[in-house]
Design a protein around this motif. Sequence first.
Motif, PDB file in Angstrom:
ATOM      1  N   SER A  67       0.924  -1.050   0.043  1.00  0.00           N
ATOM      2  CA  SER A  67       0.077   0.051   0.151  1.00  0.00           C
ATOM      3  C   SER A  67       0.956   1.381   0.100  1.00  0.00           C
ATOM      4  CB  SER A  67      -0.908  -0.037   1.314  1.00  0.00           C
ATOM      5  OG  SER A  67      -1.636  -1.036   1.294  1.00  0.00           O
ATOM      6  N   ILE A  68       1.875   1.190   0.901  1.00  0.00           N
ATOM      7  CA  ILE A  68       2.846   2.295   0.731  1.00  0.00           C
ATOM      8  C   ILE A  68       3.559   2.466  -0.649  1.00  0.00           C
ATOM      9  CG2 ILE A  68       5.086   3.336   1.748  1.00  0.00           C
ATOM     10  CD1 ILE A  68       4.481   1.804   4.338  1.00  0.00           C
ATOM     11  N   TYR A  69       4.049   1.429  -1.464  1.00  0.00           N
ATOM     12  CA  TYR A  69       4.398   1.172  -2.648  1.00  0.00           C
ATOM     13  C   TYR A  69       3.366   2.101  -3.688  1.00  0.00           C
ATOM     14  CZ  TYR A  69       7.117  -1.092  -6.171  1.00  0.00           C
ATOM     15  OH  TYR A  69       7.928  -1.438  -7.450  1.00  0.00           O
ATOM     16  N   THR A  70       2.125   1.531  -3.502  1.00  0.00           N
ATOM     17  CA  THR A  70       1.205   2.191  -4.477  1.00  0.00           C
ATOM     18  C   THR A  70       0.958   3.527  -4.170  1.00  0.00           C
ATOM     19  OG1 THR A  70       0.057   0.014  -4.357  1.00  0.00           O
ATOM     20  CG2 THR A  70      -1.333   1.962  -5.210  1.00  0.00           C
ATOM     21  N   GLY A  71       0.955   3.964  -2.744  1.00  0.00           N
ATOM     22  CA  GLY A  71       0.578   5.564  -2.538  1.00  0.00           C
ATOM     23  C   GLY A  71       1.845   6.377  -3.019  1.00  0.00           C
ATOM     24  N   ALA A  72       3.035   5.805  -2.641  1.00  0.00           N
ATOM     25  CA  ALA A  72       4.078   6.649  -2.989  1.00  0.00           C
ATOM     26  C   ALA A  72       4.371   6.856  -4.621  1.00  0.00           C
ATOM     27  CB  ALA A  72       5.528   6.073  -2.469  1.00  0.00           C
ATOM     28  N   GLY A  73       4.100   5.586  -5.183  1.00  0.00           N
ATOM     29  CA  GLY A  73       4.063   5.752  -6.586  1.00  0.00           C
ATOM     30  C   GLY A  73       3.188   6.767  -7.349  1.00  0.00           C
ATOM     31  N   PHE A  74       2.115   7.418  -6.824  1.00  0.00           N
ATOM     32  CA  PHE A  74       1.318   8.484  -7.158  1.00  0.00           C
ATOM     33  C   PHE A  74       1.730   9.717  -6.427  1.00  0.00           C
ATOM     34  CE2 PHE A  74      -2.228  11.362  -6.472  1.00  0.00           C
ATOM     35  CZ  PHE A  74      -2.049  11.813  -7.983  1.00  0.00           C
ATOM     36  N   GLY A  75       2.277   9.532  -5.278  1.00  0.00           N
ATOM     37  CA  GLY A  75       2.515  10.818  -4.462  1.00  0.00           C
ATOM     38  C   GLY A  75       3.585  11.580  -5.186  1.00  0.00           C
ATOM     39  N   GLY A  76       4.757  10.792  -5.826  1.00  0.00           N
ATOM     40  CA  GLY A  76       5.482  11.414  -6.613  1.00  0.00           C
ATOM     41  C   GLY A  76       5.154  12.327  -7.747  1.00  0.00           C
ATOM     42  N   SER A  77       3.866  11.985  -8.213  1.00  0.00           N
ATOM     43  CA  SER A  77       3.707  12.945  -9.322  1.00  0.00           C
ATOM     44  C   SER A  77       2.985  14.275  -8.889  1.00  0.00           C
ATOM     45  CB  SER A  77       2.714  12.270 -10.275  1.00  0.00           C
ATOM     46  OG  SER A  77       1.456  12.005  -9.271  1.00  0.00           O
ATOM     47  N   VAL A  78       2.744  14.290  -7.865  1.00  0.00           N
ATOM     48  CA  VAL A  78       2.207  15.678  -7.147  1.00  0.00           C
ATOM     49  C   VAL A  78       3.083  16.693  -7.004  1.00  0.00           C
ATOM     50  CG1 VAL A  78       1.063  16.648  -4.973  1.00  0.00           C
ATOM     51  CG2 VAL A  78       0.553  14.352  -5.796  1.00  0.00           C
ATOM     52  N   PRO A  79       4.371  16.782  -6.703  1.00  0.00           N
ATOM     53  CA  PRO A  79       5.282  17.925  -6.913  1.00  0.00           C
ATOM     54  C   PRO A  79       5.974  17.882  -8.229  1.00  0.00           C
ATOM     55  CG  PRO A  79       6.278  15.962  -5.579  1.00  0.00           C
ATOM     56  CD  PRO A  79       4.718  15.574  -5.662  1.00  0.00           C
ATOM     57  N   ALA A  80       5.767  16.735  -9.049  1.00  0.00           N
ATOM     58  CA  ALA A  80       6.240  16.887 -10.338  1.00  0.00           C
ATOM     59  C   ALA A  80       5.391  17.955 -11.252  1.00  0.00           C
ATOM     60  CB  ALA A  80       6.178  15.500 -11.154  1.00  0.00           C
ATOM     61  N   VAL A  81       4.142  17.808 -10.895  1.00  0.00           N
ATOM     62  CA  VAL A  81       2.707  18.536 -11.434  1.00  0.00           C
ATOM     63  C   VAL A  81       2.982  19.893 -11.001  1.00  0.00           C
ATOM     64  CG1 VAL A  81       0.327  19.145 -11.701  1.00  0.00           C
ATOM     65  CG2 VAL A  81       1.387  16.881 -12.289  1.00  0.00           C
ATOM     66  N   SER A 118      -2.936   6.828 -12.742  1.00  0.00           N
ATOM     67  CA  SER A 118      -2.056   5.989 -11.926  1.00  0.00           C
ATOM     68  C   SER A 118      -3.113   4.838 -11.405  1.00  0.00           C
ATOM     69  CB  SER A 118      -1.625   6.650 -10.609  1.00  0.00           C
ATOM     70  OG  SER A 118      -0.514   7.534 -10.959  1.00  0.00           O
ATOM     71  N   VAL A 119      -4.396   5.246 -11.175  1.00  0.00           N
ATOM     72  CA  VAL A 119      -5.051   4.015 -10.712  1.00  0.00           C
ATOM     73  C   VAL A 119      -5.366   3.048 -11.907  1.00  0.00           C
ATOM     74  CG1 VAL A 119      -7.435   3.888  -9.919  1.00  0.00           C
ATOM     75  CG2 VAL A 119      -6.316   5.656  -9.040  1.00  0.00           C
ATOM     76  N   ILE A 120      -5.836   3.549 -12.925  1.00  0.00           N
ATOM     77  CA  ILE A 120      -6.054   2.693 -13.932  1.00  0.00           C
ATOM     78  C   ILE A 120      -4.732   1.912 -14.388  1.00  0.00           C
ATOM     79  CG2 ILE A 120      -7.088   2.305 -16.263  1.00  0.00           C
ATOM     80  CD1 ILE A 120      -8.451   4.971 -15.858  1.00  0.00           C
ATOM     81  N   GLY A 121      -3.640   2.637 -14.282  1.00  0.00           N
ATOM     82  CA  GLY A 121      -2.310   1.907 -14.579  1.00  0.00           C
ATOM     83  C   GLY A 121      -2.048   0.800 -13.472  1.00  0.00           C
ATOM     84  N   THR A 122      -2.543   1.189 -12.344  1.00  0.00           N
ATOM     85  CA  THR A 122      -2.009   0.048 -11.317  1.00  0.00           C
ATOM     86  C   THR A 122      -3.081  -1.048 -11.632  1.00  0.00           C
ATOM     87  OG1 THR A 122      -1.305   1.874  -9.814  1.00  0.00           O
ATOM     88  CG2 THR A 122      -1.616  -0.271  -8.860  1.00  0.00           C
ATOM     89  N   LEU A 123      -4.026  -0.686 -11.632  1.00  0.00           N
ATOM     90  CA  LEU A 123      -5.421  -1.861 -12.076  1.00  0.00           C
ATOM     91  C   LEU A 123      -4.695  -2.683 -13.134  1.00  0.00           C
ATOM     92  CD1 LEU A 123      -8.780  -0.303 -11.498  1.00  0.00           C
ATOM     93  CD2 LEU A 123      -7.791  -2.472 -10.467  1.00  0.00           C
ATOM     94  N   ALA A 308       0.756   6.384 -16.517  1.00  0.00           N
ATOM     95  CA  ALA A 308       0.147   4.817 -16.363  1.00  0.00           C
ATOM     96  C   ALA A 308       1.228   4.018 -16.337  1.00  0.00           C
ATOM     97  CB  ALA A 308      -0.675   4.768 -17.824  1.00  0.00           C
ATOM     98  N   ALA A 309       2.339   4.466 -17.106  1.00  0.00           N
ATOM     99  CA  ALA A 309       3.592   3.753 -17.100  1.00  0.00           C
ATOM    100  C   ALA A 309       4.297   3.290 -15.761  1.00  0.00           C
ATOM    101  CB  ALA A 309       4.479   3.919 -18.230  1.00  0.00           C
ATOM    102  N   ASN A 310       4.565   4.636 -15.099  1.00  0.00           N
ATOM    103  CA  ASN A 310       5.119   4.435 -13.963  1.00  0.00           C
ATOM    104  C   ASN A 310       4.441   3.686 -12.997  1.00  0.00           C
ATOM    105  OD1 ASN A 310       3.734   6.499 -12.488  1.00  0.00           O
ATOM    106  ND2 ASN A 310       5.210   7.776 -12.904  1.00  0.00           N
ATOM    107  N   SER A 311       3.111   3.888 -12.787  1.00  0.00           N
ATOM    108  CA  SER A 311       2.256   3.062 -11.898  1.00  0.00           C
ATOM    109  C   SER A 311       2.249   1.538 -12.332  1.00  0.00           C
ATOM    110  CB  SER A 311       1.001   3.819 -11.721  1.00  0.00           C
ATOM    111  OG  SER A 311       0.360   3.876 -12.908  1.00  0.00           O
ATOM    112  N   SER A 312       2.049   1.384 -13.450  1.00  0.00           N
ATOM    113  CA  SER A 312       2.034  -0.088 -13.999  1.00  0.00           C
ATOM    114  C   SER A 312       3.410  -0.805 -13.743  1.00  0.00           C
ATOM    115  CB  SER A 312       1.500  -0.408 -15.035  1.00  0.00           C
ATOM    116  OG  SER A 312       2.271   0.386 -16.183  1.00  0.00           O
TER     117      SER A 312
END
Lengths: 510, 156
Positions: A67-81, A118-123, A308-312
């Motif tokens: 769960s930390i892995y999934t959350g952090a995978g998307f979290g990194g895109s917030v400062p990126a944007v 990210s969500v669809i990529g992970t799914l 999509a790619a980084n989360s998958s």
Amino acid sequence: MIDFNSVGGAFSLLTSDWSAWIYLIPGLIIGLFFGAMPGISITMAMAIFLPMTLYMDFLPAIIFLTSIYTGAGFGGSVPAVLMNIPGTSSAVATTFDGYPMARSGQHNKALGIALASSVIGTLSSYILLFVLIAPISRVVLKMGPLELFFVAAWGLMLLGSLAGRSLARGLLAGVFGVLLGTVGMNTAGFIRGTMGVPWLLDGIPTIPAMMGLLAASQLLGLINTTYLVEDEASRKISFRQIVSGLRQAISYPAIILRGAVIGILVGAIPGVGSSISNLLSYSETKRNAPDGDTFGQGNPKGVIAAEAANSSSEGGAMATMLALGIPGGGATAILLAAFAMHNIVGGPSFIGHNKDIVYAIIFSNFAQAVLLLMVGLGFVYIAGYVVRVPLRYLIPTILVVSTFGSYAIDGTSSGPITLFVFSLLGWAMVRYGYPVAATVVGLLLGGLLESNLLRTYQVSGGDPAYALERPGALLILAIMVVSVTITAVSKARRRAGDAAVGQQKPAPKA
Amino acid sequence: MQPGQGRLVVMWGHLALLAVIAGVVVAYWMDARATSLKVNNLLLVQPASVLALMLVALVVPQCFKRTVPGADEEVPAESLSDLGKVAALAACFGAFTTTLEIVGFDVATFLFMIAALFICGERRWWLNLSFSAAFTMLLIYGYGALIPFPFPLTVL
């Protein structure tokens, strides 16, 4: 391919023990928070919480860490944007279009797009993993240095698409990055370019260099601007805009699917992972898009492809870790450590005897992806307030946070000094029209290219005919050549079409 | 436009950047060659260095532009005071990053925040000082709790 008895076993494991579920949301929130902090990597977040899992049962422990892995995978895109800071190397391509979108007042939409992708990529990656875990592990075992070299070279092809107005400046930025990426000790033991500085033996610290090139350099250039988004009306935080971003991402299923497939395939290769998959997916999407020329100026498709790619990639890396016991990167290494803490050895024997647990991990990741959508919505809503902070406060605070983050990587001054040097270099490069992103890509791939080229040279004894013995490498090469040819032809056709339209138009009056 | 028309503008900053890039490439290449002339050492570094220097040679002519009045100018057009602000902030940032461990993270952060806020345009001293102090405390205790390495501190 799917063992339905084990699937049933997985369901009973997950439904009989509710302790497996209570760690999902805390894990996601921890991951989002840590992922959004520049300099704190996914690995570091997982490492900090690894000791806690000692007191949990095996399955809840693994679910908490993933769960930390999934959350952090998307979290990194917030400062990126919002700030052009890729929290991790896997968020580099997100900055290319996410930050220009934020600068033009579309920060809400960009964050929504990133979240949905990210969500669809992970799914999709876990759905693919569910079906393909066995064949993927067989393919990964057959990859040699030549194949890895071609994968890295494929990533480098992005340099061409990042070239901007001047191809020569784009290529120079990229080649300079590749050279900087080879500083230090190479795999043959030769030490070059360290100038006697001990910490350069391991090469130039990549994350601080990336933060300097992409973020700190921009901040120096923004000193004469009042707000990140200049138009006051565009500075609003709009939940509706975030949701419209979610919807927009869903309207590009082909880009998400391409990103997910690239993510899972590249993510499955040990040592390559999400840092290349987001770049590959971005470059392939740009190559195939009819509006490819607008990539880098705030095209939502760029954000979708990268996220999509980084989360998958997470699914791909998990495939290698679960099936072979080989950690593809730091995060999966921590997961393997968690396995060891519970006296379980990952790899073929684990997957052979504990398919129900493997499927339970996969199913819990489906749930994580769905929950990420809800938790992430609240998170991006709060994070969006960054655009309302005056730049006279934002610039010094981000510079300081980036410095702390760069120090946090190894606890020495090497990070802050690298950050400073590369922020100056990045500022000068941006000022004179060089694509700093190309330098970042070169820096990321330089070491990988050299080590695999070297290994190929050693294995083949310098005989070029060796390539003929590696059908996998030839296949990757063929895909690269075909994709470049198709792009060149379609670009030429588009140019010819534009020229024809231009000829039909009446000449403008003087 | 006829050849020879317009004013010749030399982009000295761009030339300086190219000189830095070329200098770094040559120094690295020579260092690599001094380490060893074996293929295992130079397989990627040597061809990449040669390519980089060829590209520098290709870009150098772009530093010399003939400009005509009214044409789109590629030359960056910040005022000297704008550039001065960038230089001042960069100098403070350099001092901050290189002295962190010597003067302590708390003191360095506090001083950098005061200077950077002033350079960026915050002229209210009470706000500058209070924000810098609060932010320093928050960062030292907040970030310090998250990372596994202790920050060298002087006061806090």
